[in-house]
Scaffold this motif. Sequence first.
Motif, PDB file in Angstrom:
ATOM      1  N   PRO A 135      -6.954   8.237  -2.785  1.00  0.00           N
ATOM      2  CA  PRO A 135      -6.616   9.455  -1.955  1.00  0.00           C
ATOM      3  C   PRO A 135      -5.719  10.136  -2.673  1.00  0.00           C
ATOM      4  N   GLY A 136      -4.886   9.659  -3.716  1.00  0.00           N
ATOM      5  CA  GLY A 136      -3.796  10.326  -4.228  1.00  0.00           C
ATOM      6  C   GLY A 136      -4.440  10.874  -5.924  1.00  0.00           C
ATOM      7  N   PHE A 137      -5.481  10.205  -6.252  1.00  0.00           N
ATOM      8  CA  PHE A 137      -6.059  10.727  -7.534  1.00  0.00           C
ATOM      9  C   PHE A 137      -5.783  11.957  -7.904  1.00  0.00           C
ATOM     10  N   GLN A 138      -6.253  13.192  -7.215  1.00  0.00           N
ATOM     11  CA  GLN A 138      -6.151  14.324  -7.920  1.00  0.00           C
ATOM     12  C   GLN A 138      -4.608  14.897  -7.790  1.00  0.00           C
ATOM     13  N   GLU A 139      -3.896  14.461  -6.659  1.00  0.00           N
ATOM     14  CA  GLU A 139      -2.705  15.065  -6.469  1.00  0.00           C
ATOM     15  C   GLU A 139      -1.743  14.552  -7.688  1.00  0.00           C
ATOM     16  N   ARG A 140      -1.884  13.207  -7.861  1.00  0.00           N
ATOM     17  CA  ARG A 140      -0.815  12.749  -8.951  1.00  0.00           C
ATOM     18  C   ARG A 140      -1.250  13.433 -10.386  1.00  0.00           C
ATOM     19  N   ASP A 141      -2.426  13.816 -10.565  1.00  0.00           N
ATOM     20  CA  ASP A 141      -2.835  14.694 -11.767  1.00  0.00           C
ATOM     21  C   ASP A 141      -2.173  15.942 -11.799  1.00  0.00           C
ATOM     22  N   ARG A 142      -1.995  16.533 -10.492  1.00  0.00           N
ATOM     23  CA  ARG A 142      -1.506  17.718 -10.566  1.00  0.00           C
ATOM     24  C   ARG A 142       0.216  17.625 -10.753  1.00  0.00           C
ATOM     25  N   THR A 143       0.843  16.509  -9.964  1.00  0.00           N
ATOM     26  CA  THR A 143       2.256  16.603 -10.076  1.00  0.00           C
ATOM     27  C   THR A 143       2.735  15.903 -11.361  1.00  0.00           C
ATOM     28  N   ARG A 144       1.725  15.101 -11.901  1.00  0.00           N
ATOM     29  CA  ARG A 144       2.350  14.274 -13.318  1.00  0.00           C
ATOM     30  C   ARG A 144       3.043  13.295 -12.967  1.00  0.00           C
ATOM     31  N   VAL A 145       3.358  12.737 -11.797  1.00  0.00           N
ATOM     32  CA  VAL A 145       4.124  11.592 -11.401  1.00  0.00           C
ATOM     33  C   VAL A 145       3.308  10.341 -10.823  1.00  0.00           C
ATOM     34  N   LEU A 146       3.886   9.117 -11.465  1.00  0.00           N
ATOM     35  CA  LEU A 146       3.440   8.009 -11.307  1.00  0.00           C
ATOM     36  C   LEU A 146       4.118   7.376 -10.153  1.00  0.00           C
ATOM     37  N   ASP A 147       3.259   6.958  -8.952  1.00  0.00           N
ATOM     38  CA  ASP A 147       3.587   6.483  -7.887  1.00  0.00           C
ATOM     39  C   ASP A 147       4.274   5.175  -7.866  1.00  0.00           C
ATOM     40  N   ARG A 148       5.652   5.189  -7.812  1.00  0.00           N
ATOM     41  CA  ARG A 148       6.345   3.791  -7.961  1.00  0.00           C
ATOM     42  C   ARG A 148       5.964   3.027  -6.825  1.00  0.00           C
ATOM     43  N   GLU A 149       6.091   3.515  -5.526  1.00  0.00           N
ATOM     44  CA  GLU A 149       5.718   2.896  -4.269  1.00  0.00           C
ATOM     45  C   GLU A 149       4.055   1.995  -4.484  1.00  0.00           C
ATOM     46  N   LEU A 150       3.312   2.774  -5.024  1.00  0.00           N
ATOM     47  CA  LEU A 150       1.864   2.107  -5.210  1.00  0.00           C
ATOM     48  C   LEU A 150       2.128   0.892  -6.220  1.00  0.00           C
ATOM     49  N   MET A 151       3.054   1.092  -7.311  1.00  0.00           N
ATOM     50  CA  MET A 151       3.179   0.118  -8.330  1.00  0.00           C
ATOM     51  C   MET A 151       3.810  -1.272  -7.654  1.00  0.00           C
ATOM     52  N   ARG A 152       4.690  -1.010  -6.711  1.00  0.00           N
ATOM     53  CA  ARG A 152       5.313  -2.064  -6.007  1.00  0.00           C
ATOM     54  C   ARG A 152       4.390  -2.722  -4.946  1.00  0.00           C
ATOM     55  N   GLU A 153       3.474  -2.108  -4.298  1.00  0.00           N
ATOM     56  CA  GLU A 153       2.545  -2.518  -3.717  1.00  0.00           C
ATOM     57  C   GLU A 153       1.371  -3.650  -4.491  1.00  0.00           C
ATOM     58  N   MET A 154       1.306  -2.998  -5.716  1.00  0.00           N
ATOM     59  CA  MET A 154       0.202  -3.576  -6.383  1.00  0.00           C
ATOM     60  C   MET A 154       0.968  -5.077  -6.839  1.00  0.00           C
ATOM     61  N   GLY A 155       2.375  -4.868  -7.229  1.00  0.00           N
ATOM     62  CA  GLY A 155       2.928  -6.152  -7.464  1.00  0.00           C
ATOM     63  C   GLY A 155       2.808  -7.136  -6.268  1.00  0.00           C
ATOM     64  N   GLN A 156       3.130  -6.642  -5.132  1.00  0.00           N
ATOM     65  CA  GLN A 156       3.126  -7.525  -3.929  1.00  0.00           C
ATOM     66  C   GLN A 156       1.731  -8.211  -3.745  1.00  0.00           C
ATOM     67  N   MET A 157       0.626  -7.367  -4.170  1.00  0.00           N
ATOM     68  CA  MET A 157      -0.628  -8.002  -3.946  1.00  0.00           C
ATOM     69  C   MET A 157      -0.986  -8.824  -4.995  1.00  0.00           C
ATOM     70  N   GLY A 158      -0.142  -8.989  -5.960  1.00  0.00           N
ATOM     71  CA  GLY A 158      -0.510  -9.775  -7.039  1.00  0.00           C
ATOM     72  C   GLY A 158      -1.510  -9.513  -8.019  1.00  0.00           C
ATOM     73  N   PHE A 159      -1.365  -8.080  -7.998  1.00  0.00           N
ATOM     74  CA  PHE A 159      -2.544  -7.294  -8.868  1.00  0.00           C
ATOM     75  C   PHE A 159      -2.085  -6.988 -10.373  1.00  0.00           C
ATOM     76  N   ILE A 160      -0.687  -7.227 -10.762  1.00  0.00           N
ATOM     77  CA  ILE A 160      -0.045  -6.939 -11.972  1.00  0.00           C
ATOM     78  C   ILE A 160       0.104  -8.201 -12.582  1.00  0.00           C
ATOM     79  N   ALA A 161      -0.853  -8.156 -14.030  1.00  0.00           N
ATOM     80  CA  ALA A 161      -0.685  -9.462 -14.812  1.00  0.00           C
ATOM     81  C   ALA A 161      -0.720 -10.862 -14.214  1.00  0.00           C
ATOM     82  N   PRO A 162      -1.916 -10.871 -13.352  1.00  0.00           N
ATOM     83  CA  PRO A 162      -2.179 -12.186 -12.799  1.00  0.00           C
ATOM     84  C   PRO A 162      -2.401 -13.120 -13.651  1.00  0.00           C
TER      85      PRO A 162
END
Length: 383
Positions: free
Chosen positions: A26-53
């Motif tokens: 859902p935030g794909f195009q908005e992040r392209d406009r703002t040029r900001v990487l969503d740190r909250e999403l990154m933390r959620e990915m970590g909590q889900m075990g999706f980073i460097a499993p």
Amino acid sequence: MNSYLDEDLVTLGEHARRFAQGRIAPGFQERDRTRVLDRELMREMGQMGFIAPELPEAFGGQGMGCLAAGVIHEAIAAADLSISYINLLASLNGQILAEHGDPQVAGPWLQKLTQGEALLAIALTEPRGGSDAANLRLRVERIGGDYVINGEKTSISAADQADAVVVFGRTGSVESGAHGVTALLVPCDAPGLTRSRFDCHGQRAIGRGSLFFENVRVPVNHRLGEENKGFVQVMQGFDFSRALIGLQVLSVARAALDESWEYAAQREAFGQPLTAFQGVSHPLADFDTQVTAARLLCLQALWLKDRHLPHSAEAAMCKWWAPKLAYDAIHQCLLTHGHGGYDRGLMEQRLRDVLGFQIGDGTAQIMKSIIARTRAGRKAVPI
């Protein structure tokens, strides 16, 4: 399902896909406009075990293997290629730190990395050249218990957003080439390190920029691998990232193809769906075939790595073929959508995002040289 992915890996991929489509897309195009990487999403990915499993549990990973990292990576990339850079950088840098870092230094960084609390960049390219990566000029001098760094790195992904960076610099003579390069882990808040950001065509949420080092000091225990052997030792990890990049861009192409098939089947012209016209359906069928085949090649490279078998040539094939194929496939999908594809939206952003991988992380020419050297031998292919 295929011969490389068992039921558990398929289920893992579906789990990651649901998360990616629900939270990231859902935030794909908005992040392209703002040029900001969503740190909250990154933390959620970590909590889900999706980073460097694939990393061992002792380093914060799950010991799941490289194929597991691949299926998660392509699921995230299908939703947003820039966000999937979190996975790419974590897997590449995580492997480097786990294999070559001092446990007391690397351990805490790896824990933060896998938890989504830290983003690590990797700095190899310099203003005077990128493909000739062994011809580095960034100067690293050992003074007492520290290394002192001076020089510039450029075209670095996440340059202004990373928390730490793996830096390759010259500790030996220029004539020593790859055998005079040392790798260091440098926290981005180190005094003397400044950063800039480019206004890039694509991958805008992750961004690229330059790093400027002016007497930046890091302790000797921040060295990764042996002195003067960092390039030779650490660069082995790039076979892993090249296969991941292949899956990354192909998943974007797959998303574009799936949408284009659906659009062409519903859109009518002259009383028939667009798919009734071979000029529309055959190009899509052509790219669908090639994207399916290229994905299998990427999975094969990861399968070989999981079994500690040679895979440099296969990884290089993934890196040169997949980005070009993905760009061409998405281009065709954009044309299939007509003016709707040309408007600013999903298709044109995908096209911009995948284009960068034909430049960064190893050009097609370098990848083909790697393949040639693997097949014919280094002496037969000196350059």
